[in-house]
Design an enzyme around this catalytic site. Structure first.
Site, PDB file in Angstrom:
ATOM      1  N   SER A 273       0.857  -1.188   0.000  1.00  0.00           N
ATOM      2  CA  SER A 273       0.000   0.000   0.000  1.00  0.00           C
ATOM      3  C   SER A 273       0.891   1.235   0.000  1.00  0.00           C
ATOM      4  O   SER A 273       2.117   1.137   0.067  1.00  0.00           O
ATOM      5  CB  SER A 273      -0.898   0.013   1.235  1.00  0.00           C
ATOM      6  N   LYS A 274       0.242   2.382  -0.022  1.00  0.00           N
ATOM      7  CA  LYS A 274       0.985   3.642  -0.074  1.00  0.00           C
ATOM      8  C   LYS A 274       1.963   3.795   1.081  1.00  0.00           C
ATOM      9  O   LYS A 274       2.934   4.528   0.979  1.00  0.00           O
ATOM     10  CB  LYS A 274       0.008   4.813  -0.070  1.00  0.00           C
ATOM     11  N   ARG A 275       1.660   3.125   2.188  1.00  0.00           N
ATOM     12  CA  ARG A 275       2.562   3.218   3.341  1.00  0.00           C
ATOM     13  C   ARG A 275       3.966   2.720   2.983  1.00  0.00           C
ATOM     14  O   ARG A 275       4.956   3.106   3.583  1.00  0.00           O
ATOM     15  CB  ARG A 275       2.040   2.374   4.508  1.00  0.00           C
TER      16      ARG A 275
END
Ligand code: GLU
Length: 503
Positions: free
Chosen positions: A262-264
């Site tokens: 994910s963007k994390r």
């Protein structure tokens, strides 16, 4: 609207994105494997837009989809833009058909109308949450409404959805190419999901099953997060009396911490990778490795080579772990395989954007001379480059004289200011010869001879010269830089630095 009936045999697979977001790693991985599977088996690869979620739909995501795949060089055989025998390939243009199929299930007693309001459904959810019951989904209240009563309500124009009537007490079994036999107790699957919304639009489940059938899809290769929908789909195929396609749920793509990518973790949208200066070849090569085993000892594959070699047997059950460093490495390798001309062409937009040309005018294109210098500078940086986006930062000094750094920056180890100035004066005397040297070797000889003559270390002679010419202690190769800048510009920079050092 005419909808094609089931198309005959052969391998047909599809990428069926919902245009509700930018294309990301997971999506292009799914698309790539479908593409490779179709190509490797003489089948057809189809693009279908699943745009039934009108609230989240955005035309710009459709454009992003087209741009992304054009950039990657992945083409579909049939799709909204390419046309084909199962057109239209956009679900919002097929709504009449879905209604007809929902009614077919209704008539067969395999679906039922539901008159529950959105408020009631919310209420159920809230009550269950408050009671921590763990139950989710619909409570099946309308399932028990007698058919005549339901028909009366419909005739009276009461808003309603159509829900799938899951046969309770049974087990649904299907085979997944990777996971083997999968079975699901019907009582555990999503309770009677909506097939047709009250506005006449289908949900994902209905539209997906109907279209896979009508488009003659033989193989569904999709991300594992869809696995829990598959029992529902199988129940629907059986309710329609249709054979279902083969299923293959692709292994998840994880970050290095074992959580879904994910963007994390970093960039995930292809736009972002593209903006940073990744090459499509590198991205394709790397993404092909996510959850798929290729040949021992062979790291590089073109799209064609992947297509020649792909088979479902190469897929892994284990998740693919996304390693940003590895992708960077691939990008660096692909960059090194480019000629200077190609690389300059590719990196040009970043340089223009950064204002490298025309005295720093942002967005200005290069003059003919600047363009030539830009291309000639590529060999200086290619070996250490990982992203095209790094190019302007590395080459700025070739297009505008950098500010003179503080005096200490010039000092070789153990040298003080006056010794440094003396070394730089020595360097100044070599500039003309270095600019005229035919290659690095010749330049090295010039420096060596001078250093020997003066009894200094060549490295000590070069450090202040490097800082004066490039503006930094760490820079692209000095000799090449001097040759590119020429004797005059290089000499002027050294003179400026000498003036600053002598203050
Ligand atoms: N529209 C779904 C998506 O956005 C398609 C899933 C499938 O392939 O069935 O991924």
């Amino acid at each position: 609207m005419e909808i094609a009936t089931k198309l005959p045999g052969k391998i047909r697979d599809r990428y069926a994105p919902s245009p509700t977001g930018l294309q990301h790693i997971g999506g292009i991985r799914t698309a790539l494997f479908n593409y490779l599977f179709a190509r490797s088996s003489g089948g057809k690869f189809i693009l279908r837009l699943e745009d039934t979620d009108r609230a989240r739909f955005d035309e710009r995501f459709v454009q992003n989809l087209y741009d992304t795949f054009a950039w990657l060089g992945i083409r579909w055989d049939e799709g909204p833009d390419a046309g084909g025998p199962a057109a239209p390939y956009v679900q919002s243009k097929r709504t009449a058909g879905y209604q007809q199929y929902a009614e077919e299930l209704l008539a067969a007693g395999r679906a039922y109308p539901c008159f529950c309001s959105a408020e009631r459904l919310d209420e159920i959810r809230r009550e269950r949450e408050a009671a921590h019951s763990g139950e989710t989904g619909y409570d099946r209240r309308c399932r028990e409404i007698p058919a005549e009563e339901a028909a009366r309500q419909i005739a009276a124009g009461e808003p309603h959805t159509i829900r799938l009537k899951i046969p309770l007490g049974e087990t649904t079994r299907f085979r997944d190419y990777l996971l083997g036999d999968v079975e699901w107790k019907n009582n555990d699957v999503n309770p009677d999901p909506v097939l047709l919304k009250s506005d006449g639009f289908p949900t994902y489940h209905l539209a997906n099953v109907v279209d896979d059938h009508l488009m003659g899809i033989s193989h569904v290769l999709r991300a594992q997060e869809w696995l829990s929908s598959t029992p529902l789909h199988v129940i629907m195929y059986r309710a329609f009396g249709w054979e279902h396609p083969e299923f293959c749920h692709l292994p998840m793509v994880m970050g290095q911490d074992g959580k879904k990518l994910s963007k994390r973790h970093g960039a995930t949208s292809i736009d972002e990778f593209r903006r940073q200066g990744y090459l499509p070849e590198a991205l394709i090569n790397y993404v092909a490795l996510l959850g798929c085993s290729w040949e021992e000892g062979k790291d590089f594959y073109t799209l064609e080579e992947l297509a020649e070699r792909f088979s479902l047997d190469k897929l892994n059950k284990a998740p693919g772990v996304f390693d940003y460093k590895k992708l960077e490495w691939y990008n660096g390798q692909y960059i090194r395989a480019k000629t200077s001309g190609e690389l300059a062409e590719l990196a040009l937009p970043w340089a223009v954007e950064a204002g490298l040309f025309n005295n720093g005018a942002k967005g200005a294109g290069p003059s003919a001379e600047e363009r030539e210098r830009f291309a000639a500078a590529m060999p200086l940086i290619r070996e250490r480059l990982t992203l095209l986006g790094e190019v302007p930062g590395k080459l700025g000094y070739l297009f505008a004289a950098p500010p003179v750094p503080p005096a200490e920056e010039f000092f070789p180890k153990k040298a003080d200011r006056s010794q440094t100035a003396a070394l730089l004066r020595l360097g100044r005397g070599l500039v003309e010869a270095l600019a005229a040297a035919t290659d690095d070797e010749a330049a090295e000889q010039i420096v060596k001879a001078a250093a020997e003559k003066e009894g200094v270390k060549p490295g000590d002679l070069l450090m202040p010269l490097r800082v004066a010419v490039t503006g930094a202690r760490v820079s692209p190769p000095l000799f090449g830089s001097i040759r590119l800048l020429g004797a005059q510009a290089s000499g002027e920079r050294v003179d400026r630095a000498l003036a600053a050092l002598s203050v």
